[in-house]
Design an enzyme around this catalytic site. Structure first.
Site, PDB file in Angstrom:
ATOM      1  CE1 TYR A 139     -33.137  90.062  81.865  1.00 12.89           C
ATOM      2  CE2 TYR A 139     -35.164  91.251  81.435  1.00 12.89           C
ATOM      3  CZ  TYR A 139     -34.161  90.867  82.304  1.00 12.89           C
ATOM      4  OH  TYR A 139     -34.195  91.296  83.593  1.00 12.89           O
TER       5      TYR A 139
ATOM      6  CE  LYS B 282     -29.413  94.098  82.994  1.00 10.81           C
ATOM      7  NZ  LYS B 282     -30.234  93.459  81.983  1.00 10.81           N
TER       8      LYS B 282
HETATM    9  C1  LIG Z   1     -31.597  93.337  81.732  1.00  9.65           C
HETATM   10  C2  LIG Z   1     -32.106  93.225  80.357  1.00  9.65           C
HETATM   11  C3  LIG Z   1     -33.331  93.800  79.997  1.00  9.65           C
HETATM   12  C4  LIG Z   1     -34.228  94.484  80.995  1.00  9.65           C
HETATM   13  O1  LIG Z   1     -33.650  95.642  81.505  1.00  9.65           O
HETATM   14  P1  LIG Z   1     -34.002  96.232  82.971  1.00  9.65           P
HETATM   15  O2  LIG Z   1     -33.185  97.465  83.016  1.00  9.65           O
HETATM   16  O3  LIG Z   1     -33.611  95.201  83.966  1.00  9.65           O
HETATM   17  O4  LIG Z   1     -35.476  96.494  82.960  1.00  9.65           O
HETATM   18  C5  LIG Z   1     -33.724  93.691  78.674  1.00  9.65           C
HETATM   19  N1  LIG Z   1     -32.969  93.042  77.761  1.00  9.65           N
HETATM   20  C6  LIG Z   1     -31.795  92.480  78.075  1.00  9.65           C
HETATM   21  C7  LIG Z   1     -31.004  91.791  77.021  1.00  9.65           C
HETATM   22  C8  LIG Z   1     -31.321  92.547  79.386  1.00  9.65           C
HETATM   23  O5  LIG Z   1     -30.155  91.961  79.689  1.00  9.65           O
END
Ligand SMILES: *Cc1c(COP(=O)(O)O)cnc(C)c1O
Length: 381
Positions: free
Chosen positions: A98, A195
Site C-alpha cells: 500500500y 476498509k
Molecule cells: C488503506 C490501507 C492502509 C492504510 O489504512 P488507513 O486507514 O487509510 O490509514 C494500509 N494497508 C492497506 C492494505 C490499505 O488498503
C-alpha cells in the site's frame, strides 16, 4: 464460538446500568478517580477507553488472537508497530505494498535511521538470505494492492521465526473472515479497519492483533506516548460494522468472483487480477491460506490512458474514489490516482499500466454491477 457469533457477541455486552443492548459511546477525555491513581482501569482516553476495550476484544477474537490495540487509522497502527524499532533497524517487505505504508517507512521513519529493503517474497531463498541478516521486522501485505499478489505466510513467517525476526502481515484485503495470519505463524496482524472491517465508508481506523503480551504492551505504550488513539465514536461505529462482517464478506467475495469470471472473457479486457481465478499465478497459495478471495478485482482493459479515464467516468454504481471495502462499489485508476507518484516506466514494469483499473466490488445486486460495466464500455464505441 464461531466467527459470526464472535463478531456479534464478543466485546459487546449489554450495558449493566441500563440494560441497553448496545454499549454506549464513551465520549469522555478523562475519568474521575476515587483517590490519586485509584480508578476503574481508565485514566485518560489517549491511553484507553471502554469502547477501545470492547472492539479490541472483538477483533482479537476474530483473528484467533489474544490481544488487540486499536489506532486512529491503518497507518496509525503501522506507526505503532514501527515505534518498537530502533535506529539502524531494517524493515524488509515487498515494494508493491500500500502506497501510504511505503511512504510512512521511506519518507518519515527513514529520518530516524530505520531503513527499508525491498524483497521478492515469491523467492524463498532470497527471503531467507535477507532474514539471516537479522532485520528489525518483515512486513508482508497479502493480497497486495492493487495487483493482488499473494505471499506464502506460513513459509515466510517460519523463516522469520528461525532467525528471530518479528513478522507483520497486513491483512486488510483478506479480512479475518478469509485469512488468519496469526494461525499461520505471524507475530502481528495489521488492519486498516477503514476498509472491509468498518465496511460502510464512514470511519477511519486501524488495529494490530498479537498473541504476544510483550508486543501488546509496547503497542499500547506507543499509542499512548505518540497519540495514535482513535475517537471513541469512530470505534463505536467500527463495532457496529463488524457485526455484519461475515455476511458482507460472503457477498463481496461472490460478486467479485462473478465479475472476475465475466471480465476474463470480455473482448475489451487484456488481463484480470483476482486470486480466486484458477489463472492467477498464486492461486494455489491463496487457496491454502485463504478461505475466500475477498472483494477487490483489478483489470487491465485494452484501452489507452484517455479511454480508460473516460471508461471509469462512465460508471453509474462504481463511484470513482480512493479507498475500498465499503458496501458500495468503488473504482480507482492507479496510474492517475493512488499510484500517480511512480514514474510511468517504473509503473509499467510492476504491472501498473495506464489501462489498469481497480474495482472494489460492493454488495449491490450482481446483475446491476455487470450491466454497469457493460454500459460503460458500450459508451466508448
Ligand atoms: C488503506 C490501507 C492502509 C492504510 O489504512 P488507513 O486507514 O487509510 O490509514 C494500509 N494497508 C492497506 C492494505 C490499505 O488498503
Amino acid at each position: 464460538m464461531k466467527f459470526s457469533t464472535k463478531a456479534i457477541h464478543t466485546g459487546q455486552k449489554p450495558d449493566k446500568e441500563t440494560g441497553a443492548i448496545i454499549p454506549p459511546i464513551y465520549m469522555t477525555s478523562t475519568y474521575v478517580q476515587e483517590a490519586p491513581a485509584q480508578h476503574k482501569g481508565y485514566d485518560y482516553t489517549r491511553a484507553g477507553n471502554p469502547n477501545f476495550t470492547n472492539i479490541e476484544a472483538t477483533l482479537a477474537a476474530l483473528e484467533d488472537g489474544k490481544f488487540a490495540t486499536v489506532f486512529s487509522s491503518g497507518l496509525g497502527g503501522l506507526s505503532g508497530i514501527l515505534s518498537m524499532l530502533k535506529a539502524g533497524d531494517t524493515i524488509v517487505g515487498t515494494a508493491d505494498m500500500y502506497g501510504g505504508s511505503y511512504r510512512l517507512i521511506n519518507r518519515i521513519f527513514i529520518n530516524y535511521g530505520i531503513l527499508f529493503k525491498s524483497i521478492n517474497t515469491q523467492n524463498l531463498q532470497e527471503v531467507e538470505a535477507v532474514l539471516k541478516e537479522k532485520p528489525g521486522l518483515i512486513f508482508l501485505e497479502t493480497p497486495t494492492n492493487p495487483l493482488l499478489k499473494i505471499s506464502d505466510i506460513k513459509a515466510i513467517t517460519a523463516l522469520a521465526g528461525k532467525y528471530g525476526v518479528l513478522s507483520v502481515v497486513d491483512n486488510t484485503f483478506a479480512t479475518p473472515y478469509f485469512q488468519n495470519p496469526l494461525n499461520l505463524g505471524a507475530d502481528m496482524v495489521l488492519h486498516s479497519t477503514t476498509k472491509f472491517i468498518g465496511g460502510h465508508s464512514d470511519v477511519i481506523g486501524g488495529v494490530v492483533i498479537t498473541n504476544n503480551a510483550d508486543i501488546k504492551e509496547k503497542l499500547d505504550f506507543g499509542r499512548m506516548a505518540i497519540g495514535l488513539n482513535p475517537s471513541p465514536f469512530d470505534v463505536w461505529l467500527g463495532s457496529r460494522g463488524i457485526k455484519t462482517l461475515a455476511v458482507r464478506m460472503e457477498r463481496h467475495g461472490e460478486n467479485a468472483l462473478a465479475l472476475a469470471r465475466f471480465l476474463v472473457k470480455h473482448p475489451k479486457v487484456k488481463k484480470v487480477y483476482y486470486p480466486g481465478l484458477e489463472s492467477h499465478p498464486h492461486h494455489d497459495i491463496a487457496r491454502q491460506q485463504m478461505r475466500g478471495f475477498s472483494g477487490i478485482v483489478s483489470v487491465e482493459f485494452d484501452f489507452n490512458l484517455e479511454d480508460t479515464k473516460k471508461l471509469i467516468s462512465n460508471f453509474k454504481y462504481f463511484s470513482l474514489a480512493e479507498s475500498l471495502g465499503g458496501v458500495e462499489s468503488l473504482v480507482d485508476h492507479p496510474a492517475s490516482m493512488t499510484h500517480a507518484s511512480i514514474p510511468k516506466a517504473e509503473r509499467e514494469e510492476i504491472g501498473l499500466t495506464d489501462g489498469l483499473v481497480r474495482f472494489s466490488v460492493g454488495i449491490e445486486d450482481y446483475e446491476d454491477l455487470q450491466n454497469d460495466i457493460e454500459q460503460a464500455i458500450a459508451l466508448l464505441k
